[in-house]
Scaffold this active site. Structure first.
Site, PDB file in Angstrom:
ATOM      1  CE1 TYR A 193     131.533-108.276 -16.226  1.00 58.02           C
ATOM      2  CE2 TYR A 193     133.169-107.019 -14.998  1.00 58.02           C
ATOM      3  CZ  TYR A 193     132.316-107.153 -16.084  1.00 58.02           C
ATOM      4  OH  TYR A 193     132.239-106.151 -17.018  1.00 58.02           O
ATOM      5  N   GLY A 196     143.449 -95.608 -14.188  1.00 56.00           N
ATOM      6  CA  GLY A 196     142.977 -96.270 -15.395  1.00 56.00           C
ATOM      7  C   GLY A 196     143.106 -95.348 -16.591  1.00 56.00           C
ATOM      8  NE  ARG A 197     138.090 -93.125 -16.285  1.00 56.43           N
ATOM      9  CZ  ARG A 197     137.039 -92.622 -15.630  1.00 56.43           C
ATOM     10  NH1 ARG A 197     136.112 -91.975 -16.308  1.00 56.43           N
ATOM     11  NH2 ARG A 197     136.935 -92.777 -14.324  1.00 56.43           N
ATOM     12  NE  ARG A 201     140.301-102.995  -9.524  1.00 53.77           N
ATOM     13  CZ  ARG A 201     140.016-102.083 -10.429  1.00 53.77           C
ATOM     14  NH1 ARG A 201     139.514-102.430 -11.599  1.00 53.77           N
ATOM     15  NH2 ARG A 201     140.267-100.807 -10.206  1.00 53.77           N
ATOM     16  CD  GLN A 244     140.743-107.567 -13.516  1.00 55.96           C
ATOM     17  OE1 GLN A 244     140.306-107.244 -14.620  1.00 55.96           O
ATOM     18  NE2 GLN A 244     140.487-106.867 -12.422  1.00 55.96           N
TER      19      GLN A 244
END
Ligand SMILES: Cc1cc2nc3c(=O)[nH]c(=O)nc-3n(C[C@H](O)[C@H](O)[C@H](O)COP(=O)(O)O)c2cc1C
Length: 368
Positions: free
Chosen positions: A188, A324-325, A235, A101
């Site tokens: 971002y 993810g988690r 993304r 990424q």
């Protein structure tokens, strides 16, 4: 079988993927210092999780200016390329694919992190937003500091950033990655350009939606032309509002971007649908419309159970599902789904972002 689709193979623009489980990108702040260099510990962490058909690495800055948090890895020096080779090798040996990424934080930074004033589309500071450093004042833990006012980027800055992304992509391929994911999500730099509240420019990069998507499209085109469109994913996070990113026009803007990305024929769009406490349900009409607009792979990540993921796959609204988690705490997550086993929980939230140790990183147990 209960999770038939999740365990099916998939062809991602030529990359053969062993199942539909994608490990979502997660910043873990364990790069070696100085130099933000990926290391053996990180290789062990990713190798453990190569039970996923495909891994997207933690966000990786394309330059020192693009860095917003302590100890995140980079992809702009030879040392960093060499470090990442450890990781791509380990993951490939386990039969999994891995994309890097590519990240520029834009205004979400502080001179306390990298010694530089942040840059962004406009000189607007993100409210209620902080980043972290390790300055020893918090008992080994990260210390949070507010972001600083960014300098508005001029045309030369924009050129530099596009170039940093293409160099980063080239370096990623040199390090053995199967492709890259351009981080256009989560507030971002690229996301800052997309949104009318963080981007008030009056040139061709601001104002109308067509202008606000320009940086995303220029970076995507440049990266795709450099390493191949089949190796380029994007993304996006249409449904977030944190980091001062509330923009009433974002859904239309992202749909317009999807149209342009479709023309570029890039490999995928990866929706970042929910994060910590911010988990709205995605309206089905958004999914239908995206499917209609963007012909290649669609990935969805965010607060999903295996059942929900399987349902989205069965309904053909997505092609891969990200977790993810679940992967953070369960290196063997797919096997646990298959055997309906108990999942490990986050052991200690202080270990999420770091310090550099194996604790809360590579010590989550596999199924017995
Ligand atoms: C510790 C942590 C770090 C994260 N870092 C990143 C990151 O570097 N890049 C990114 O795009 N998303 C990042 N995310 C968001 C995840 O990719 C994912 O979208 C989010 O955790 C929701 O999915 P989940 O409910 O399956 O965990 C992070 C999430 C967590 C929990």
């Amino acid at each position: 079988m209960k999770y038939q689709k999740l365990f099916e193979h998939y062809n991602l623009s030529g990359n053969q993927i062993k199942n539909r489980f994608l490990m979502a990108p997660m910043t873990r702040s364990r790069a070696s210092q100085p130099g933000d260099i990926p290391n053996v510990l990180m290789a062990e962490y990713y190798a453990q999780r190569s039970t996923a058909g495909i891994i997207i690495t933690e966000a990786t800055q394309v330059s020192l200016q693009g860095k917003g948090y302590a100890k995140t890895p980079g992809i702009y020096t030879q040392g960093q390329i060499e470090g990442w080779k450890l990781i791509t090798k380990a993951v490939h040996e386990n039969g999994s694919k891995i994309f890097l990424q590519l990240w520029h934080v834009g205004r979400v930074s502080s001179s306390k992190v990298n010694g530089l004033q942040p840059i962004g589309p406009s000189a607007i500071t993100a409210q209620n937003t902080s980043v972290y450093i390790f300055d020893g004042s918090s008992d080994g833990d990260a210390t949070f500091v507010p972001v600083e006012e960014p300098r508005e980027m001029n045309k030369a800055d924009i050129e530099i950033v596009i170039n940093e992304f293409t160099e980063g992509a080239k370096n990623a391929i040199a390090a053995g990655f199967d492709g890259v994911e351009i981080h256009g999500a989560n507030g971002y730099l690229i996301d800052q350009f997309l949104r009318s509240n963080s981007n008030v420019r009056t040139d061709e990069y601001g104002g109308r939606k067509e202008n606000r998507i320009r940086l995303l499209i220029e970076i995507s085109r440049a990266v795709a032309n450099t390493i191949g469109k089949e190796k380029t994913g994007i993304r996006l996070s249409p449904f977030i509002s944190f980091k001062d990113m509330n923009d009433p026009e974002i859904l239309e803007t992202i749909m317009l971007a999807a149209e342009q990305l479709n023309k570029l024929d890039v490999a995928y769009i990866h929706l970042c649908e929910a994060d910590w406490d911010d988990a709205p349900q995605i309206p089905s009409d958004f999914r239908f419309k995206l499917r209609d607009t963007f012909k290649n792979t669609i990935i969805a990540t965010g607060n999903k159970t295996a059942e929900e993921a399987e349902k989205l796959l069965q309904e053909d609204l997505v092609d891969l599902t990200g977790f993810g988690r679940h992967f953070l705490t369960n290196p063997d997550y797919p096997a646990r789904v298959k055997h309906n086993s108990i999942l490990n929980e986050i052991s200690d939230s202080h270990t999420l972002f770091g310090g550099g140790t194996a604790i809360g990183y590579t010590d989550y147990p596999f199924m017995k």
